[in-house]
Design an enzyme around this catalytic site. Sequence first.
Site, PDB file in Angstrom:
ATOM      1  CG  ASP A 298      -2.227   0.775   0.917  1.00  0.00           C
ATOM      2  OD1 ASP A 298      -2.220   1.597  -0.009  1.00  0.00           O
ATOM      3  OD2 ASP A 298      -3.219   0.626   1.658  1.00  0.00           O
ATOM      4  CD  GLU A 512      -6.767   5.741   3.014  1.00  0.00           C
ATOM      5  OE1 GLU A 512      -5.819   5.297   3.676  1.00  0.00           O
ATOM      6  OE2 GLU A 512      -6.637   6.086   1.824  1.00  0.00           O
TER       7      GLU A 512
HETATM    8  C1  BGC Z   1      -5.287   2.908   0.530  1.00  0.00           C
HETATM    9  C2  BGC Z   1      -5.522   1.861  -0.533  1.00  0.00           C
HETATM   10  C3  BGC Z   1      -5.525   2.497  -1.906  1.00  0.00           C
HETATM   11  C4  BGC Z   1      -4.261   3.309  -2.096  1.00  0.00           C
HETATM   12  C5  BGC Z   1      -4.186   3.987  -3.452  1.00  0.00           C
HETATM   13  C6  BGC Z   1      -4.105   3.787   0.217  1.00  0.00           C
HETATM   14  O1  BGC Z   1      -3.958   4.796   1.157  1.00  0.00           O
HETATM   15  O2  BGC Z   1      -5.091   2.270   1.777  1.00  0.00           O
HETATM   16  O3  BGC Z   1      -6.734   1.190  -0.290  1.00  0.00           O
HETATM   17  O4  BGC Z   1      -5.642   1.496  -2.879  1.00  0.00           O
HETATM   18  O5  BGC Z   1      -4.182   4.306  -1.094  1.00  0.00           O
HETATM   19  O6  BGC Z   1      -5.128   4.979  -3.590  1.00  0.00           O
END
Ligand code: BGC
Length: 626
Positions: A298, A512
């Site tokens: 990630d 998030e």
């Molecule tokens: C998230 C992921 C996402 C990635 C790209 C990260 O902060 O946890 O779920 O795919 O960003 O956008």
Amino acid sequence: MLVGAAALTAGASGRPQGAPVYRDATAPVPARVADLLARMTLAEKAGQLAMVHVGRIRGDADLQELFAQDGIGSVLSGAGEVPGGDGSLAAWATGVNHLQRYALDHSRLGIPIVYGSDATHGFTWVKGAEVYPQQLGLAAAHDPELVQAIAAATARVVRAAGVRWVFGPVADVSRDLRWGRYYETFGEDPQLAASLVEAAVRGTQGPDPAHPLAAATAKHFLAYSQPQGGRDSASVQASASELADVFSPPFAAAIHAGVASVMNQHGWVNGTPSVASKALLTDVLRTQLGFHGVELTDWGDVENLFCGCQGAPAVQAMPRVAADYEHAVAAALNAGAEVSMVPDRATEFTAAVEAAVRDGLVDVSRLDAAVAHVLALKFELGLFDDPYVAEPSPATVRTDEDVALARRAADESITVLKNTKRLLPLRRRGPVLVVGPDTLRRQDGGWTVQWQGVPAGTPPPPGVTILQGVRTALGAKNVRTVANWRNAAAVRRAATRARVVLVVVGEEPYAEWEGDSANASLSADEARLVRLVESTRTPTVLVLVSGRPLMIAPLIRGAEAFVMAYLPGSEGGRAVADVLFGGVKARGRLPFTWPSSIKDVPMALNRRLDGQPATPLFRLGAGLTP
Ligand code: BGC
């Protein structure tokens, strides 16, 4: 088209004579991978493991640095980022083709890039694209065929934009409603989540896993959804049986469906950062679950091992486990991590990979295995043979079928949880009052247009609010509203005069850690609105537009009927009207346990996770069909 092979003549095998095996579209993928790998330098291999976000590419100097010098293997759109232009589908295709052309022109061996993006409830970074319900609502429909159809419709737009790697579905099993990503999951039942994840993978990748139309990614491995205190990316403690029985099944199902990639989670599990956990990324993911695809870190996870400079406050606050980038890369690669969403510092990352191999911290065979996975994915996606995307027709962005699918999805998910005095289905006559913060940006939720959802003041993608949906169902003259729902006198007056009130409340969009909520309460203003409406004694339907169960038991008690709409996307307004007025039979069933009080959280599968006794407000699977 065979890249760079135009001048060569075709031999008996269909391969241009003298052309290397890896350029032969008819050769088996493992042979192409082995041939190409044998020709690559250490620097070229390191580049294949670097994924950079497109916002980092601001001009020619960046192109030169990232592609010509670092040889990066992939590019992503971070939430809301577009590869140039106005975000239209045509601009996407042009932008991705431009990067691809530059990459191919500056790659000694003609290795294409692969472009990745999130697209978890429609490809909403494309202007005008359909916004489907978020995963949590889809889970309430208990309909794998529906989920597969949505994933396929989304992948159609994704591919037309030039994107071939989708960072979804979310395979996390929800455990803690305080967590800001609760709504991104398919709920808390591991078996239901598994069946829907499998369907989503099939929808995204198409019928032939050996030649995915787009690569799906099961994320976030593993147990991401049980962070301490419900704080995004905070440490997780999970027993072996929780890991096996609760969190693994959706990943196992994704792997069974041939998922092309798996993304590790940001945080620590049982004392080790996931990205550096051999126990998780190799022993569980590869050995136990039999995964053969690409592991993707990630955003910033490898960097965080030594600098703690990316992402959620909880993960930034964790101790550093590596002295520098080289040791961070070594820890991650040796654990089983492969492509790194770096996401900015590609030069430092590739230098660290090279140094780690040269210094013997990482065996070259481990590097080769990781690079082989990426190359295999690129071959399977057909990128070597057909690297560019055709100019798309704007008609493919939001078709009538997409809109119908979004409506069907919302119709099937809306969940009726209370219906006293047989209020529902409502009779089709006025006057009906619809009141509250009833907006499309709320219906759509986070990860829509932008990371935190449609920015306030920006026109949202096309859609129908609940007021508009009810007006369409009943005729505008039968439906009233109050322009300023905070105006108590106006609300009281309108509610008193109405035959029935739909009071619409919920949450503003979030994503998030920004969406973590310690008490999952309704805003004071909205709670006041509901109490005011209920105090008028006009029959009241409470409609909640929210990414999690909110702690509103007293407000539910005061209403005759209560409906959970989740984050229903563009067609949410029509779907709420469909269900309330009996146009469709309500069939949504809760994909989670609804606790009576925040004191009982975390709670899942009808019990408190700490084992203390508690009675849920609504049990997993609850839902009425009035
Ligand atoms: C998230 C992921 C996402 C990635 C790209 C990260 O902060 O946890 O779920 O795919 O960003 O956008």
